[in-house]
Design a protein around this motif. Structure first.
Motif, PDB file in Angstrom:
ATOM      1  N   LEU A 364       0.808  -1.218   0.000  1.00 18.64           N
ATOM      2  CA  LEU A 364       0.000   0.000   0.000  1.00 18.64           C
ATOM      3  C   LEU A 364       0.840   1.266   0.000  1.00 18.64           C
ATOM      4  CD1 LEU A 364      -2.668  -1.082   2.650  1.00 18.64           C
ATOM      5  CD2 LEU A 364      -2.693  -1.435   0.178  1.00 18.64           C
ATOM      6  N   GLY A 365       2.110   1.170   0.446  1.00 17.33           N
ATOM      7  CA  GLY A 365       2.943   2.362   0.524  1.00 17.33           C
ATOM      8  C   GLY A 365       2.354   3.392   1.471  1.00 17.33           C
ATOM      9  N   ASN A 387      10.740 -12.417 -13.603  1.00 19.90           N
ATOM     10  CA  ASN A 387       9.483 -13.170 -13.561  1.00 19.90           C
ATOM     11  C   ASN A 387       8.649 -12.795 -12.347  1.00 19.90           C
ATOM     12  OD1 ASN A 387       7.524 -14.911 -14.474  1.00 19.90           O
ATOM     13  ND2 ASN A 387       8.396 -16.707 -13.471  1.00 19.90           N
ATOM     14  N   GLY A 388       7.861 -11.728 -12.517  1.00 22.73           N
ATOM     15  CA  GLY A 388       7.010 -11.301 -11.423  1.00 22.73           C
ATOM     16  C   GLY A 388       5.991 -10.279 -11.878  1.00 22.73           C
ATOM     17  N   GLN A 389       5.143  -9.883 -10.944  1.00 25.80           N
ATOM     18  CA  GLN A 389       4.141  -8.874 -11.246  1.00 25.80           C
ATOM     19  C   GLN A 389       3.865  -8.056 -10.000  1.00 25.80           C
ATOM     20  OE1 GLN A 389       1.555 -12.210 -12.407  1.00 25.80           O
ATOM     21  NE2 GLN A 389      -0.072 -11.244 -11.196  1.00 25.80           N
ATOM     22  N   PHE A 390       3.550  -6.791 -10.224  1.00 25.31           N
ATOM     23  CA  PHE A 390       3.230  -5.878  -9.132  1.00 25.31           C
ATOM     24  C   PHE A 390       1.891  -5.212  -9.399  1.00 25.31           C
ATOM     25  CE2 PHE A 390       2.891  -1.445  -7.856  1.00 25.31           C
ATOM     26  CZ  PHE A 390       2.872  -1.602  -6.476  1.00 25.31           C
ATOM     27  N   GLY A 391       1.047  -5.163  -8.362  1.00 23.92           N
ATOM     28  CA  GLY A 391      -0.224  -4.448  -8.464  1.00 23.92           C
ATOM     29  C   GLY A 391      -1.290  -5.178  -9.245  1.00 23.92           C
ATOM     30  N   ILE A 392      -1.004  -6.394  -9.686  1.00 19.75           N
ATOM     31  CA  ILE A 392      -1.905  -7.152 -10.551  1.00 19.75           C
ATOM     32  C   ILE A 392      -2.263  -8.472  -9.865  1.00 19.75           C
ATOM     33  CG2 ILE A 392      -2.187  -8.216 -12.824  1.00 19.75           C
ATOM     34  CD1 ILE A 392      -0.044  -6.300 -13.855  1.00 19.75           C
ATOM     35  N   LYS A 393      -3.535  -8.851  -9.930  1.00 19.05           N
ATOM     36  CA  LYS A 393      -3.970 -10.121  -9.355  1.00 19.05           C
ATOM     37  C   LYS A 393      -3.251 -11.288 -10.024  1.00 19.05           C
ATOM     38  CE  LYS A 393      -8.635  -8.535  -8.132  1.00 19.05           C
ATOM     39  NZ  LYS A 393     -10.083  -8.797  -8.272  1.00 19.05           N
ATOM     40  N   LYS A 394      -3.192 -12.427  -9.313  1.00 14.53           N
ATOM     41  CA  LYS A 394      -2.488 -13.588  -9.856  1.00 14.53           C
ATOM     42  C   LYS A 394      -3.114 -14.069 -11.159  1.00 14.53           C
ATOM     43  CE  LYS A 394      -3.077 -17.705  -8.102  1.00 14.53           C
ATOM     44  NZ  LYS A 394      -3.097 -18.870  -7.171  1.00 14.53           N
ATOM     45  N   GLY A 407       4.780   2.741  -7.056  1.00 14.43           N
ATOM     46  CA  GLY A 407       4.890   1.294  -6.991  1.00 14.43           C
ATOM     47  C   GLY A 407       6.273   0.805  -6.603  1.00 14.43           C
ATOM     48  N   ILE A 408       7.208   0.865  -7.543  1.00 21.01           N
ATOM     49  CA  ILE A 408       8.551   0.335  -7.343  1.00 21.01           C
ATOM     50  C   ILE A 408       9.544   1.465  -7.575  1.00 21.01           C
ATOM     51  CG2 ILE A 408      10.267  -1.343  -8.133  1.00 21.01           C
ATOM     52  CD1 ILE A 408       7.923  -3.097  -9.035  1.00 21.01           C
ATOM     53  N   GLN A 409      10.412   1.707  -6.600  1.00 23.74           N
ATOM     54  CA  GLN A 409      11.350   2.823  -6.695  1.00 23.74           C
ATOM     55  C   GLN A 409      12.765   2.335  -6.413  1.00 23.74           C
ATOM     56  OE1 GLN A 409      10.762   6.091  -3.904  1.00 23.74           O
ATOM     57  NE2 GLN A 409      11.503   7.540  -5.424  1.00 23.74           N
ATOM     58  N   ALA A 410      13.709   2.869  -7.162  1.00 25.10           N
ATOM     59  CA  ALA A 410      15.125   2.582  -6.934  1.00 25.10           C
ATOM     60  C   ALA A 410      15.842   3.889  -6.620  1.00 25.10           C
ATOM     61  CB  ALA A 410      15.749   1.918  -8.148  1.00 25.10           C
ATOM     62  N   GLY A 435      -1.156   0.186 -12.174  1.00 26.61           N
ATOM     63  CA  GLY A 435      -2.078   0.651 -11.159  1.00 26.61           C
ATOM     64  C   GLY A 435      -1.651   1.827 -10.312  1.00 26.61           C
ATOM     65  N   SER A 436      -0.356   2.035 -10.086  1.00 27.68           N
ATOM     66  CA  SER A 436       0.077   3.132  -9.209  1.00 27.68           C
ATOM     67  C   SER A 436      -0.254   4.473  -9.848  1.00 27.68           C
ATOM     68  CB  SER A 436       1.575   3.021  -8.927  1.00 27.68           C
ATOM     69  OG  SER A 436       1.859   1.845  -8.204  1.00 27.68           O
ATOM     70  N   LYS A 437      -0.939   5.324  -9.110  1.00 28.57           N
ATOM     71  CA  LYS A 437      -1.459   6.555  -9.703  1.00 28.57           C
ATOM     72  C   LYS A 437      -0.383   7.590  -9.966  1.00 28.57           C
ATOM     73  CE  LYS A 437      -6.103   6.021  -7.823  1.00 28.57           C
ATOM     74  NZ  LYS A 437      -7.168   6.612  -6.983  1.00 28.57           N
ATOM     75  N   ARG A 438       0.687   7.580  -9.189  1.00 26.75           N
ATOM     76  CA  ARG A 438       1.748   8.568  -9.392  1.00 26.75           C
ATOM     77  C   ARG A 438       2.797   8.031 -10.346  1.00 26.75           C
ATOM     78  NH1 ARG A 438       6.465  10.127  -6.205  1.00 26.75           N
ATOM     79  NH2 ARG A 438       6.988  12.280  -6.706  1.00 26.75           N
ATOM     80  N   MET A 439       3.502   6.994  -9.936  1.00 27.97           N
ATOM     81  CA  MET A 439       4.508   6.351 -10.781  1.00 27.97           C
ATOM     82  C   MET A 439       4.468   4.852 -10.533  1.00 27.97           C
ATOM     83  SD  MET A 439       7.820   8.895 -10.523  1.00 27.97           S
ATOM     84  CE  MET A 439       7.727   9.008  -8.728  1.00 27.97           C
ATOM     85  N   VAL A 440       4.509   4.079 -11.599  1.00 28.45           N
ATOM     86  CA  VAL A 440       4.558   2.627 -11.435  1.00 28.45           C
ATOM     87  C   VAL A 440       6.000   2.199 -11.160  1.00 28.45           C
ATOM     88  CG1 VAL A 440       4.018   0.403 -12.468  1.00 28.45           C
ATOM     89  CG2 VAL A 440       2.572   2.383 -12.973  1.00 28.45           C
ATOM     90  N   LEU A 441       6.947   2.674 -11.968  1.00 24.53           N
ATOM     91  CA  LEU A 441       8.368   2.385 -11.791  1.00 24.53           C
ATOM     92  C   LEU A 441       9.125   3.710 -11.742  1.00 24.53           C
ATOM     93  CD1 LEU A 441       8.749  -0.438 -14.478  1.00 24.53           C
ATOM     94  CD2 LEU A 441       8.494  -0.769 -12.025  1.00 24.53           C
ATOM     95  N   SER A 442      10.076   3.803 -10.813  1.00 27.05           N
ATOM     96  CA  SER A 442      10.800   5.062 -10.660  1.00 27.05           C
ATOM     97  C   SER A 442      12.261   4.786 -10.358  1.00 27.05           C
ATOM     98  CB  SER A 442      10.182   5.887  -9.522  1.00 27.05           C
ATOM     99  OG  SER A 442      10.986   7.011  -9.222  1.00 27.05           O
TER     100      SER A 442
END
Length: 659
Positions: A364-365, A387-394, A407-410, A435-442
């Motif tokens: 949820l951050g 091999n993965g997924q974020f914010g998405i149902k299986k 979502g995901i930040q480095a 799905g992340s409203k601001r940034m999905v990957l950063s």
């Protein structure tokens, strides 16, 4: 007889010490890939601690000199079993600290099974083991309940002792009463005996006097009769002097020491461990450090190096279809770790990842005015996500019910120069996120990063929009030095507000001075369409780039975007001499990928405000093919539509070119 010298004894002692040190260090040197039979420990209950618990197995692993495998043999009669979900929940009072070379295998539990399908199809794994931290309130309540139970036992024992003492007192009083009665009877008997004796004595005396009188010549005599006296101890007084001491029950004060909020921690200095087939929940609560700063909880925190997390659900429920209350699903601070297929630990690994390795991430951050905590955070170097997924149902078709704003930040420490490292600080391969409203990957700071076969903003099969804010944002955090080399290959950025924002923030797009990215390559990607470039999945804008020393955009389909397919540079901002190597080569703007070549128009195909080299591009069916600033010259060579820009009927574009 030969004697052992002191030197020989010293040598033997040193050898023994060396052997011990080697044995202690042996576990660090042996990895799972080595052919060594591991020590196996079994988890037989869901208790927080104690024999048969996961915590006890971890403690044993920490003491083992061999690599360790932890298996689960839980029964449905265990108190942690949930018949509705078919899973076992292990609730921890403190973080599970994973030592080196420890393999925790959730798939060892009977009834679990691995996923057998690739990322474009639903995950069909069945996971049985859930791990969760207890909240501080729960821990305090349980400790208080335990303390109260202990005090109740003490009080019961005290009451029992008091009752026994009272019973003894009552028995003593009863005995005293009986003794009093017996004493009274004895006293009466003695009185009667004394009266009888006195009577006898009086009778004898009278008889004697009479005899004297009768025998006057007889001698006189006297007789003394002493009456015996009986004395009794005062039993009442003795009994009443018995003191009854009251039992004092004192409540022990509870410890208020801070509790780390993380669920599982790969401890600092550890290496070569592995999690597999587990459902891991993060804590919903936020702890505080000594200065009162918030410590945001992570379901998994990786402080060590060369660890693997595969086939797990992190930050989602047992079904893999709903978010749980996890704040941060994953925080990776160590180096050379793999999230997903461990065969890709080497940067040279190629091919498709194994389906069983797929990781499903939620989280949820935290979003507030002064804080934006992502669901997944990377601060270490040379880590890989495969091999993965974020914010998405299986199932891969819908978003989780709640997702972090970022979502995901480095935020990876950068080297002093642009070419300081050749290995990627962060690598994503075969990954879906949305799905992340601001940034999905950063990427806020990095040396080198690459994304391959990544889909952002769409479902896992890359056929429909799931949405999101900015798909991928990449910036240079240094003030002066050009930094950051980014390669994006074979990926999809569609269904978003903006697919790519590279080298700038949207809020800084018109700023006069922004730190430079060193190089960006975007190749064979789909921006605004599905994964084959044949159907529009519109972004509001496809890509925005600026402040990049070397930009190469080649072989992409940039079509179907509502506004601009690709914008490079910023209006009303003077260009610099350093921004001179910008290439657009063999891209499709506004048209489907061959052989379809159906219309997938952008309002504007390509907007250029900085110098660029265009070669071999096809711009077709857009409202405007190319829009440029009058101050910018474009070296346009062999672009299909530009050769016929004046008539422009064949390509249905309105083209504005600098003169």
């Amino acid at each position: 007889m030969k004697f052992i010298t002191k030197r020989t004894i010293s040598a033997l002692v040193l050898c023994l010490l060396a052997s011990a040190l080697v044995a202690i260090d042996n576990k660090k040197k042996i990895h799972w890939e080595d052919q060594v039979d591991p020590a196996v420990f079994e988890v037989s209950n869901t208790n927080s601690f104690g024999p048969g618990s996961l915590q006890r197995a971890i403690e044993k692993a920490g003491r083992s000199e061999l690599p360790t495998e932890i298996k689960f043999i839980l029964s449905t009669t265990d108190s942690g079993y949930n018949p509705e979900t078919g899973t076992w929940l292990i609730q921890l009072e403190k973080p599970l600290e994973v030592p080196s070379n420890t393999f925790i295998d959730g798939f060892s539990q009977k009834g679990s099974s691995e996923n057998t399908q690739d990322l474009e199809h639903p995950d069909n794994s069945v996971l049985k083991i859930e791990i969760q931290r207890k909240s501080p309130e729960t821990i305090r309540a349980e400790r208080l309940a335990t303390q109260l139970a202990e005090e109740a036992l003490k009080l019961a024992a005290a009451l029992k002792a008091e009752a026994e003492q009272r019973a003894a007192e009552e028995a003593a009083l009863a005995a005293k009463r009986e003794a009093d009665e017996a004493a009274l009877k004895l006293e009466e008997a003695l009185k009667a005996e004394a009266e009888f004796k006195r009577a006898v004595e009086e009778a004898a005396l009278n008889a004697a006097n009479q005899l004297v009188e009768e025998n006057q010549n007889s001698a006189d005599f006297t007789s003394e009769i002493r009456s015996p006296e009986a004395s009794f101890e005062n039993l009442d007084e003795a009994l009443l002097n018995i003191e009854i001491q009251p039992t004092v029950v004192a409540a022990n004060a509870m410890s208020e020491s801070e509790i780390s909020p993380d669920t599982i921690v790969f401890v600092k200095g550890s290496t070569g461990s592995r999690l597999r087939g587990l459902i891991i929940h993060g804590s919903p609560f936020v702890a505080r450090d000594g200065q009162g700063e918030a410590l945001y909880p992570a379901a998994i925190r990786v402080l060590g190096d060369e660890h693997v997390i595969e086939g797990c659900y992190v930050g989602v429920d047992a079904s893999g279809e709903n978010s749980d209350s996890t704040v941060v699903a994953l925080a990776v601070e160590g180096n050379h770790n793999v999230i997903g297929d461990r065969r890709f630990a080497s940067q040279k690994s190629k091919g498709k990842p194994h389906p069983a390795s797929r990781v499903i991430l939620g989280g949820l951050g935290v979003t507030s005015q002064d804080k934006d905590v992502p669901a997944v955070l990377f601060t270490g170097k040379y880590n890989r996500v495969v091999n993965g997924q974020f914010g998405i149902k299986k199932s891969g078709t819908e978003l989780l019910n709640a997702i972090a704003s970022t979502g995901i930040q480095a935020i990876i420490p950068v080297a002093a120069s642009a070419d300081a490292a050749k290995v990627s600080d962060l690598s994503f391969d075969t990954f879906a996120a949305a799905g992340s409203k601001r940034m999905v990957l950063s990427l806020t700071s990095f040396n080198n990063a690459d994304f391959t076969n990544v889909s952002v903003g769409t479902n896992s099969s890359k056929t429909a929009a799931l949405g999101g804010g900015i798909g991928l944002s990449a910036l240079n955090s240094l003030e002066k030095t050009p930094q950051g080399n980014l390669v994006i290959t074979g990926s999809v950025f569609s269904g978003l507000s903006t697919g790519l924002v590279l080298g700038t923030k949207l809020s800084d797009i018109s700023a006069s001075s922004v730190p430079l990215l060193n190089s960006v390559t975007v190749q064979n990607c789909f921006i605004g369409s599905n994964g084959t470039g044949t159907k529009a999945i519109p972004n509001a804008n496809g890509a925005v780039t600026r402040n990049i020393l070397a930009l190469t955009v080649t072989g992409n389909t940039i079509s179907g975007n509502q506004k601009i397919g690709w914008q490079h540079g910023a209006q009303n901002v003077a260009t610099t001499s350093a921004q001179k190597n910008v290439n657009f080569d063999s891209n499709y703007f506004g048209i489907a990928t061959p052989p379809s070549q159906q219309p997938l128009p952008n309002t504007i195909g390509l907007s250029l405000v900085e110098p660029a080299l265009l070669k071999g591009n096809i711009l077709k069916f857009n409202g405007y093919g190319i829009v440029t600033s009058k101050a910018i010259k474009i070296n346009a060579r062999a672009n299909t539509n530009i050769s016929n820009t004046k008539a422009n009927t064949q390509f249905a574009n309105k083209v504005e070119m600098a003169k």
